[in-house]
Design a protein around this motif. Sequence first.
Motif, PDB file in Angstrom:
ATOM      1  N   PRO A  10       0.819  -1.211   0.000  1.00  0.00           N
ATOM      2  CA  PRO A  10       0.000   0.000   0.000  1.00  0.00           C
ATOM      3  C   PRO A  10       0.856   1.266   0.000  1.00  0.00           C
ATOM      4  CG  PRO A  10      -0.824  -1.593   1.598  1.00  0.00           C
ATOM      5  CD  PRO A  10       0.488  -2.112   1.119  1.00  0.00           C
ATOM      6  N   PRO A  11       0.617   2.215  -0.901  1.00  0.00           N
ATOM      7  CA  PRO A  11       1.382   3.460  -0.932  1.00  0.00           C
ATOM      8  C   PRO A  11       1.332   4.223   0.392  1.00  0.00           C
ATOM      9  CG  PRO A  11       0.130   3.219  -2.955  1.00  0.00           C
ATOM     10  CD  PRO A  11      -0.330   2.131  -2.031  1.00  0.00           C
ATOM     11  N   SER A  12       0.209   4.128   1.114  1.00  0.00           N
ATOM     12  CA  SER A  12       0.071   4.864   2.370  1.00  0.00           C
ATOM     13  C   SER A  12       1.076   4.411   3.425  1.00  0.00           C
ATOM     14  CB  SER A  12      -1.348   4.700   2.917  1.00  0.00           C
ATOM     15  OG  SER A  12      -1.657   3.325   3.113  1.00  0.00           O
ATOM     16  N   ASP A  13       1.671   3.214   3.248  1.00  0.00           N
ATOM     17  CA  ASP A  13       2.660   2.709   4.196  1.00  0.00           C
ATOM     18  C   ASP A  13       4.062   3.244   3.922  1.00  0.00           C
ATOM     19  OD1 ASP A  13       0.626   1.273   5.310  1.00  0.00           O
ATOM     20  OD2 ASP A  13       1.243  -0.671   4.496  1.00  0.00           O
ATOM     21  N   LEU A  72       6.226   8.380  -1.687  1.00  0.00           N
ATOM     22  CA  LEU A  72       5.243   9.212  -2.369  1.00  0.00           C
ATOM     23  C   LEU A  72       5.753  10.637  -2.591  1.00  0.00           C
ATOM     24  CD1 LEU A  72       1.921   8.102  -0.608  1.00  0.00           C
ATOM     25  CD2 LEU A  72       2.861   7.332  -2.795  1.00  0.00           C
ATOM     26  N   LYS A  73       6.786  10.995  -1.858  1.00  0.00           N
ATOM     27  CA  LYS A  73       7.338  12.347  -1.993  1.00  0.00           C
ATOM     28  C   LYS A  73       8.420  12.444  -3.068  1.00  0.00           C
ATOM     29  CE  LYS A  73       6.464  13.404   2.891  1.00  0.00           C
ATOM     30  NZ  LYS A  73       7.080  13.693   4.212  1.00  0.00           N
ATOM     31  N   VAL A  74       8.733  11.325  -3.730  1.00  0.00           N
ATOM     32  CA  VAL A  74       9.737  11.367  -4.794  1.00  0.00           C
ATOM     33  C   VAL A  74       9.239  12.287  -5.900  1.00  0.00           C
ATOM     34  CG1 VAL A  74      10.926  10.023  -6.577  1.00  0.00           C
ATOM     35  CG2 VAL A  74      10.573   9.054  -4.282  1.00  0.00           C
ATOM     36  N   PRO A  75      10.025  13.288  -6.305  1.00  0.00           N
ATOM     37  CA  PRO A  75       9.549  14.259  -7.308  1.00  0.00           C
ATOM     38  C   PRO A  75       9.338  13.621  -8.678  1.00  0.00           C
ATOM     39  CG  PRO A  75      11.871  14.603  -6.822  1.00  0.00           C
ATOM     40  CD  PRO A  75      11.369  13.618  -5.817  1.00  0.00           C
ATOM     41  N   LYS A  76       8.451  14.200  -9.424  1.00  0.00           N
ATOM     42  CA  LYS A  76       8.091  13.679 -10.741  1.00  0.00           C
ATOM     43  C   LYS A  76       9.278  13.658 -11.682  1.00  0.00           C
ATOM     44  CE  LYS A  76       4.379  14.171 -14.154  1.00  0.00           C
ATOM     45  NZ  LYS A  76       3.206  14.995 -14.560  1.00  0.00           N
ATOM     46  N   GLN A  97      13.974  -5.359  -0.662  1.00  0.00           N
ATOM     47  CA  GLN A  97      13.128  -5.468  -1.838  1.00  0.00           C
ATOM     48  C   GLN A  97      13.592  -4.489  -2.918  1.00  0.00           C
ATOM     49  OE1 GLN A  97      10.789  -7.724  -1.772  1.00  0.00           O
ATOM     50  NE2 GLN A  97       9.952  -7.921   0.294  1.00  0.00           N
ATOM     51  N   ARG A  98      13.460  -4.910  -4.149  1.00  0.00           N
ATOM     52  CA  ARG A  98      13.593  -3.980  -5.276  1.00  0.00           C
ATOM     53  C   ARG A  98      12.252  -3.286  -5.437  1.00  0.00           C
ATOM     54  NH1 ARG A  98      14.176  -5.700 -11.650  1.00  0.00           N
ATOM     55  NH2 ARG A  98      14.327  -3.573 -12.503  1.00  0.00           N
ATOM     56  N   ILE A  99      12.258  -1.976  -5.372  1.00  0.00           N
ATOM     57  CA  ILE A  99      11.026  -1.188  -5.418  1.00  0.00           C
ATOM     58  C   ILE A  99      10.894  -0.531  -6.798  1.00  0.00           C
ATOM     59  CG2 ILE A  99       9.760   0.763  -4.431  1.00  0.00           C
ATOM     60  CD1 ILE A  99       9.996  -1.491  -2.469  1.00  0.00           C
ATOM     61  N   VAL A 100       9.732  -0.679  -7.403  1.00  0.00           N
ATOM     62  CA  VAL A 100       9.409   0.037  -8.639  1.00  0.00           C
ATOM     63  C   VAL A 100       8.163   0.869  -8.357  1.00  0.00           C
ATOM     64  CG1 VAL A 100       8.816  -0.142 -11.081  1.00  0.00           C
ATOM     65  CG2 VAL A 100      10.387  -1.794 -10.063  1.00  0.00           C
ATOM     66  N   LEU A 101       8.366   2.165  -8.177  1.00  0.00           N
ATOM     67  CA  LEU A 101       7.269   3.102  -7.928  1.00  0.00           C
ATOM     68  C   LEU A 101       6.762   3.589  -9.273  1.00  0.00           C
ATOM     69  CD1 LEU A 101       5.586   5.005  -6.100  1.00  0.00           C
ATOM     70  CD2 LEU A 101       7.537   6.577  -6.123  1.00  0.00           C
ATOM     71  N   THR A 102       5.500   3.318  -9.578  1.00  0.00           N
ATOM     72  CA  THR A 102       4.951   3.670 -10.890  1.00  0.00           C
ATOM     73  C   THR A 102       3.880   4.739 -10.760  1.00  0.00           C
ATOM     74  OG1 THR A 102       3.171   2.010 -10.858  1.00  0.00           O
ATOM     75  CG2 THR A 102       5.335   1.316 -11.685  1.00  0.00           C
ATOM     76  N   HIS A 103       3.701   5.478 -11.837  1.00  0.00           N
ATOM     77  CA  HIS A 103       2.597   6.433 -11.936  1.00  0.00           C
ATOM     78  C   HIS A 103       1.915   6.223 -13.273  1.00  0.00           C
ATOM     79  CE1 HIS A 103       0.533  10.174 -13.061  1.00  0.00           C
ATOM     80  NE2 HIS A 103       0.291  10.282 -11.763  1.00  0.00           N
ATOM     81  N   SER A 104       0.599   6.043 -13.243  1.00  0.00           N
ATOM     82  CA  SER A 104      -0.195   5.829 -14.449  1.00  0.00           C
ATOM     83  C   SER A 104      -1.183   6.962 -14.618  1.00  0.00           C
ATOM     84  CB  SER A 104      -0.939   4.490 -14.365  1.00  0.00           C
ATOM     85  OG  SER A 104      -1.966   4.409 -15.326  1.00  0.00           O
ATOM     86  N   GLU A 114      -3.724  14.980  -4.635  1.00  0.00           N
ATOM     87  CA  GLU A 114      -3.717  14.423  -5.990  1.00  0.00           C
ATOM     88  C   GLU A 114      -2.290  14.287  -6.507  1.00  0.00           C
ATOM     89  OE1 GLU A 114      -5.833  15.131 -10.337  1.00  0.00           O
ATOM     90  OE2 GLU A 114      -6.593  16.099  -8.525  1.00  0.00           O
ATOM     91  N   HIS A 115      -1.472  15.308  -6.266  1.00  0.00           N
ATOM     92  CA  HIS A 115      -0.096  15.284  -6.752  1.00  0.00           C
ATOM     93  C   HIS A 115       0.724  14.199  -6.034  1.00  0.00           C
ATOM     94  CE1 HIS A 115       3.685  16.795  -8.367  1.00  0.00           C
ATOM     95  NE2 HIS A 115       4.176  16.759  -7.137  1.00  0.00           N
ATOM     96  N   ARG A 116       0.451  13.987  -4.755  1.00  0.00           N
ATOM     97  CA  ARG A 116       1.253  13.061  -3.957  1.00  0.00           C
ATOM     98  C   ARG A 116       0.848  11.600  -4.150  1.00  0.00           C
ATOM     99  NH1 ARG A 116      -0.522  14.298   0.629  1.00  0.00           N
ATOM    100  NH2 ARG A 116      -1.399  12.323   1.384  1.00  0.00           N
ATOM    101  N   VAL A 117      -0.447  11.333  -4.286  1.00  0.00           N
ATOM    102  CA  VAL A 117      -0.930   9.959  -4.197  1.00  0.00           C
ATOM    103  C   VAL A 117      -1.512   9.410  -5.492  1.00  0.00           C
ATOM    104  CG1 VAL A 117      -2.534   8.434  -2.990  1.00  0.00           C
ATOM    105  CG2 VAL A 117      -1.405  10.271  -1.743  1.00  0.00           C
ATOM    106  N   PHE A 118      -2.338  10.181  -6.180  1.00  0.00           N
ATOM    107  CA  PHE A 118      -3.127   9.632  -7.277  1.00  0.00           C
ATOM    108  C   PHE A 118      -2.247   9.057  -8.386  1.00  0.00           C
ATOM    109  CE2 PHE A 118      -7.181  12.369  -6.528  1.00  0.00           C
ATOM    110  CZ  PHE A 118      -7.314  11.775  -5.297  1.00  0.00           C
TER     111      PHE A 118
END
Length: 574
Positions: free
Chosen positions: A303-306, A311-315, A341-348, A433-437
Amino acid sequence: MTSIVSKKQGNKTYLYAVESARVDGKPRIVSQTYLGSSEEVLAKLTGAEASGTTLRSAHHTFGDSAAVWGMLESLGIAKIIDDVVSGTDPVKGVSVGQFLAIAALNRVVAPCSKAQIADWWATTAGPRFTKISAAKLDHRRFWDAMNQLTPTHLEDISARIAARIVKEHDLDTSALALDMTNFATWVDTNNDAAALLARGKSKQKRADLRLLGLGLVVTRDGSVPLAWHPYPGNRPDVSVFTQTLNTLTKSFHAITGTPEPTQDGAVVPGYEGMTVVFDAGQNSAKNFTHLINTGARYVGSTPPSDHQELLKVPKTRFTAVEDYPGVTAHETTKTVYGHAQRIVLTHSDTLHRAQSRGFDQTLAKATAKLEELADTLTRGKSRRNATALAAHINSITHDTWVNEVLHTTLTGDTPATFILTHTVDAGARKKLEHRVFGKRILITNQPDWSPAQIVAAYRSQSHVEDSFRQLKDRQVVSFSPMHHWTDDHIRVHTFTCVLALQIAHLMTRTAAKAGLPLSTRALLDELGSIQETVLLHHDGAKGRPRAQRLLTEHSKTAEKLSGLFTLETYAPNR
């Protein structure tokens, strides 16, 4: 060598196609096919109508049942089952494997109870091309056959079938999706013989019924199930992850010949060729430890909320994901659930827009309820004290995102003086919206896969979800109805349902590869349109009526499917 021979009985001459060959150096007849009487053969060759009066006709379903039976035969399903339960006697001349194959066929095309199978079988062409009459399929005979199967038998059979499916259809097993669901049943609450059934949180919204849980592992290639695990329906998904995974490793062992994982936690070489994909509902430190100890690779999510810092990584630190327009990703590492863990943070962009629309709807519902409550307070109609009123307001704004952007103020000391106001913080809405969506946090131990491969694997979860939806379709390839009330019979029933799903998805995959991308129901509808008509003729002489069998006209698509599934193998000889 093939030749035509005649045999005379009374005043009639009957013709046979005979194939001869040398056996141990001597000429022998190795096969013999009945062609009909000399008059019938002549009528067929000249195109003449069958002689005599047509007494009656009958219609049997043919295409769908013949195609499914052909798939079962090509995979040797009945033989696999009979080999595992070797030593058991056939029931009324029908083997255990044949009983279960017919049960799976029924699950695919016309799901019904075992008590109804004989009547259904009589409406199909099955008795002709299988040589198994409807009279032999009494429901008590099915029970006799089912009683000969133990849970160990079913595990072995399922693993062998999975191996055969992968080999015969060249399935890609590099990524396998794992998930759980449950099915509502109608078994009586006081029945003590079904420990597998329990009341719990039903995914079919039936809290009044006992549930059976089912863990399923399917391929990304065609959504074909390779492993399954039944469990009491009141257990949370996370608690049965390891059992389902153990079933998968047994099947993977049969598929690849890889040594089975040891019980001492030592990693076994070879299982890195298997990548298990699952959602956050399976996450726990224990599950990750068990999974890692098998040596398997995995792709999951958290979960991103954890992980607020991610979530603060800049675009600007995100890069485009190849083959996925509108998807970007950022890679890093982090210890999650006790393991690096290898982390892949994605934005769609697509997910972002969907979450924004969904949040707007949730926010609108919350503000509407607050406005209604405010109007009630203004009219002095409320009798609740401040504590009860605050609890009610919290229940309206309990959603984490709503609570972040929707602010409420309650003034007054008594119900008559209470005033409720609320505001939507536009700035907070924009920051949320900018941080989570649009963001997902994927976790994996795949060292070499690109972000695009990891995203593709994670999205393959839709295949197992499609499989569950198919099993809950009441028309074809259905888990329901289930009229069994003992654990052993429930397991056998579940096996036949999973087998039916395997066959159905192999059929749709085969059709798609041939340029016919059809849903399961559409495929079976097309095949079902190919029916068999039986005309009974009598020329007035002594003897029984003669049967003439014809296939009904059908669409071009059905004709293509007929060739694809070689229905001519089971077609009637007119």
